[in-house]
Design a protein around this motif. Sequence first.
Motif, PDB file in Angstrom:
ATOM      1  N   ALA A 249      -3.508   3.757   0.348  1.00 30.34           N
ATOM      2  CA  ALA A 249      -3.274   5.013   1.068  1.00 30.34           C
ATOM      3  C   ALA A 249      -2.990   4.760   2.545  1.00 30.34           C
ATOM      4  O   ALA A 249      -2.102   5.389   3.130  1.00 30.34           O
ATOM      5  CB  ALA A 249      -4.492   5.931   0.912  1.00 30.34           C
ATOM      6  N   ASP A 250      -3.743   3.851   3.155  1.00 25.59           N
ATOM      7  CA  ASP A 250      -3.529   3.475   4.549  1.00 25.59           C
ATOM      8  C   ASP A 250      -4.285   2.183   4.794  1.00 25.59           C
ATOM      9  O   ASP A 250      -4.956   1.649   3.895  1.00 25.59           O
ATOM     10  CB  ASP A 250      -3.975   4.577   5.520  1.00 25.59           C
ATOM     11  N   GLU A 251      -4.208   1.660   6.029  1.00 22.48           N
ATOM     12  CA  GLU A 251      -4.855   0.374   6.312  1.00 22.48           C
ATOM     13  C   GLU A 251      -6.379   0.460   6.239  1.00 22.48           C
ATOM     14  O   GLU A 251      -7.052  -0.545   5.976  1.00 22.48           O
ATOM     15  CB  GLU A 251      -4.428  -0.180   7.675  1.00 22.48           C
ATOM     16  N   PHE A 252      -6.940   1.657   6.436  1.00 21.54           N
ATOM     17  CA  PHE A 252      -8.394   1.820   6.378  1.00 21.54           C
ATOM     18  C   PHE A 252      -8.874   1.760   4.917  1.00 21.54           C
ATOM     19  O   PHE A 252      -9.887   1.131   4.608  1.00 21.54           O
ATOM     20  CB  PHE A 252      -8.807   3.119   7.052  1.00 21.54           C
ATOM     21  N   HIS A 253      -8.137   2.413   4.032  1.00 20.62           N
ATOM     22  CA  HIS A 253      -8.428   2.328   2.602  1.00 20.62           C
ATOM     23  C   HIS A 253      -8.284   0.884   2.128  1.00 20.62           C
ATOM     24  O   HIS A 253      -9.140   0.358   1.393  1.00 20.62           O
ATOM     25  CB  HIS A 253      -7.472   3.246   1.840  1.00 20.62           C
ATOM     26  N   PHE A 254      -7.215   0.234   2.564  1.00 21.75           N
ATOM     27  CA  PHE A 254      -6.995  -1.174   2.213  1.00 21.75           C
ATOM     28  C   PHE A 254      -8.162  -2.037   2.696  1.00 21.75           C
ATOM     29  O   PHE A 254      -8.684  -2.878   1.953  1.00 21.75           O
ATOM     30  CB  PHE A 254      -5.671  -1.649   2.826  1.00 21.75           C
ATOM     31  N   SER A 255      -8.585  -1.833   3.934  1.00 22.35           N
ATOM     32  CA  SER A 255      -9.661  -2.644   4.492  1.00 22.35           C
ATOM     33  C   SER A 255     -10.964  -2.457   3.718  1.00 22.35           C
ATOM     34  O   SER A 255     -11.686  -3.422   3.437  1.00 22.35           O
ATOM     35  CB  SER A 255      -9.865  -2.288   5.968  1.00 22.35           C
ATOM     36  N   ARG A 256     -11.278  -1.218   3.337  1.00 28.04           N
ATOM     37  CA  ARG A 256     -12.508  -0.958   2.576  1.00 28.04           C
ATOM     38  C   ARG A 256     -12.464  -1.654   1.224  1.00 28.04           C
ATOM     39  O   ARG A 256     -13.436  -2.296   0.799  1.00 28.04           O
ATOM     40  CB  ARG A 256     -12.709   0.546   2.398  1.00 28.04           C
ATOM     41  N   ARG A 257     -11.336  -1.530   0.517  1.00 26.89           N
ATOM     42  CA  ARG A 257     -11.214  -2.155  -0.806  1.00 26.89           C
ATOM     43  C   ARG A 257     -11.261  -3.678  -0.693  1.00 26.89           C
ATOM     44  O   ARG A 257     -11.869  -4.356  -1.534  1.00 26.89           O
ATOM     45  CB  ARG A 257      -9.902  -1.707  -1.450  1.00 26.89           C
ATOM     46  N   PHE A 258     -10.600  -4.214   0.325  1.00 22.36           N
ATOM     47  CA  PHE A 258     -10.560  -5.666   0.503  1.00 22.36           C
ATOM     48  C   PHE A 258     -11.968  -6.203   0.773  1.00 22.36           C
ATOM     49  O   PHE A 258     -12.393  -7.195   0.179  1.00 22.36           O
ATOM     50  CB  PHE A 258      -9.623  -6.021   1.658  1.00 22.36           C
ATOM     51  N   ARG A 259     -12.701  -5.530   1.652  1.00 19.84           N
ATOM     52  CA  ARG A 259     -14.052  -5.982   1.985  1.00 19.84           C
ATOM     53  C   ARG A 259     -14.980  -5.898   0.777  1.00 19.84           C
ATOM     54  O   ARG A 259     -15.823  -6.798   0.554  1.00 19.84           O
ATOM     55  CB  ARG A 259     -14.601  -5.151   3.136  1.00 19.84           C
ATOM     56  N   ALA A 260     -14.848  -4.841  -0.007  1.00 19.12           N
ATOM     57  CA  ALA A 260     -15.692  -4.699  -1.196  1.00 19.12           C
ATOM     58  C   ALA A 260     -15.433  -5.826  -2.195  1.00 19.12           C
ATOM     59  O   ALA A 260     -16.359  -6.287  -2.877  1.00 19.12           O
ATOM     60  CB  ALA A 260     -15.436  -3.346  -1.850  1.00 19.12           C
ATOM     61  N   HIS A 261     -14.189  -6.297  -2.269  1.00 18.77           N
ATOM     62  CA  HIS A 261     -13.848  -7.342  -3.251  1.00 18.77           C
ATOM     63  C   HIS A 261     -14.163  -8.743  -2.732  1.00 18.77           C
ATOM     64  O   HIS A 261     -14.738  -9.565  -3.457  1.00 18.77           O
ATOM     65  CB  HIS A 261     -12.367  -7.246  -3.610  1.00 18.77           C
ATOM     66  N   PHE A 262     -13.784  -9.031  -1.470  1.00 11.95           N
ATOM     67  CA  PHE A 262     -13.896 -10.391  -0.942  1.00 11.95           C
ATOM     68  C   PHE A 262     -15.133 -10.611  -0.073  1.00 11.95           C
ATOM     69  O   PHE A 262     -15.429 -11.742   0.300  1.00 11.95           O
ATOM     70  CB  PHE A 262     -12.642 -10.749  -0.126  1.00 11.95           C
ATOM     71  N   GLY A 263     -15.852  -9.530   0.267  1.00 11.26           N
ATOM     72  CA  GLY A 263     -17.053  -9.688   1.063  1.00 11.26           C
ATOM     73  C   GLY A 263     -16.800  -9.848   2.543  1.00 11.26           C
ATOM     74  O   GLY A 263     -17.736 -10.170   3.301  1.00 11.26           O
ATOM     75  N   MET A 264     -15.582  -9.645   2.984  1.00  8.63           N
ATOM     76  CA  MET A 264     -15.247  -9.702   4.407  1.00  8.63           C
ATOM     77  C   MET A 264     -14.008  -8.862   4.642  1.00  8.63           C
ATOM     78  O   MET A 264     -13.208  -8.664   3.724  1.00  8.63           O
ATOM     79  CB  MET A 264     -14.993 -11.142   4.866  1.00  8.63           C
ATOM     80  N   PRO A 265     -13.829  -8.331   5.852  1.00  7.09           N
ATOM     81  CA  PRO A 265     -12.645  -7.514   6.137  1.00  7.09           C
ATOM     82  C   PRO A 265     -11.391  -8.381   6.227  1.00  7.09           C
ATOM     83  O   PRO A 265     -11.479  -9.605   6.411  1.00  7.09           O
ATOM     84  CB  PRO A 265     -12.980  -6.872   7.484  1.00  7.09           C
ATOM     85  N   PRO A 266     -10.219  -7.779   6.105  1.00  2.80           N
ATOM     86  CA  PRO A 266      -8.971  -8.550   6.159  1.00  2.80           C
ATOM     87  C   PRO A 266      -8.827  -9.386   7.421  1.00  2.80           C
ATOM     88  O   PRO A 266      -8.344 -10.526   7.363  1.00  2.80           O
ATOM     89  CB  PRO A 266      -7.890  -7.466   6.084  1.00  2.80           C
ATOM     90  N   ARG A 267      -9.233  -8.869   8.562  1.00  8.82           N
ATOM     91  CA  ARG A 267      -9.086  -9.610   9.808  1.00  8.82           C
ATOM     92  C   ARG A 267      -9.885 -10.917   9.782  1.00  8.82           C
ATOM     93  O   ARG A 267      -9.403 -11.971  10.212  1.00  8.82           O
ATOM     94  CB  ARG A 267      -9.527  -8.739  10.985  1.00  8.82           C
ATOM     95  N   ALA A 268     -11.119 -10.847   9.264  1.00 13.35           N
ATOM     96  CA  ALA A 268     -11.944 -12.046   9.182  1.00 13.35           C
ATOM     97  C   ALA A 268     -11.377 -13.028   8.157  1.00 13.35           C
ATOM     98  O   ALA A 268     -11.428 -14.252   8.357  1.00 13.35           O
ATOM     99  CB  ALA A 268     -13.386 -11.671   8.818  1.00 13.35           C
TER     100      ALA A 268
END
Length: 272
Positions: A249-268
């Motif tokens: 939906a947007d970069e915030f939705h992407f960041s939440r899903r990414f962190r939930a899966h990989f255990g860290m935000p995209p930037r990290a």
Amino acid sequence: MGMRTVVAVAEGPVTRLGQVVLAGEVVDDEPIMPSTLRVMDQYVLSVVLEGEGTYRDAEGRKERLLPGAHTIVPPGVPHWYGTDPGRRWTELFVVFTGPLFDSVAELSGLTVAGPRYPRPVPSIEALRSVLRTPPRSQRAAEHQLFALVDWLHDAADSGGAPDGSAPDLSPEVAQGVSRLSDDLTGSVDLKAVAAESGLTYDTFRRRFTAEVGQTPSAFRSVRRLQAAATLLRLTDMTHREIARTLGFADEFHFSRRFRAHFGMPPRAYRAS
């Protein structure tokens, strides 16, 4: 007739690390191949996306190429691959060479000729992203080569049958896996994928879960996040661009899903 489309570069810049000599995509067309075995001085990667064909070499190996086949041919190996006469397929290919690839050949699966079927299927969109833009400088060309090595390493690590043969999936589920692996925008309709496989959605979902170990929805979600991780590693796309490319939906939705899966935000993840 179909259309032959070149999506990448021909005769890319020669660097101290190597070169992408040729890359492109045959879209719903009959590949242009010699009738006899050929020998290349470079490495060849061919990924069959749709349709079928055959691979053979001077050692007497002859195998059918099904959707999902990743065929590697090292330099100096007499080989042939293509469709049956008059038949079409969609194929992504890249020809590359250089000391960088020689140094990682064994780790990246470049020493053994022939087709293999990695599972999970490495992101084709990530490979397209690596090859799509011709490098404008020596540094950019070297970054492209490192990105290609990274993709090859992921493909070599992704497993598949021990002998490199096609995984034990029914044709209907294999078609669904291919469709969901190649369309990561989030817009694909799972009921439409089931219908394309000739099954009702309930039957498709039940068989897909039994054979793959995940529901179609979970499989697609994981593949989108894996593709996002690859784009973070291999490109300088912004989080917004990655989110848009992969249908979040947007970069915030992407960041939440990414962190939930990989255990860290995209930037990290990108900085690690």
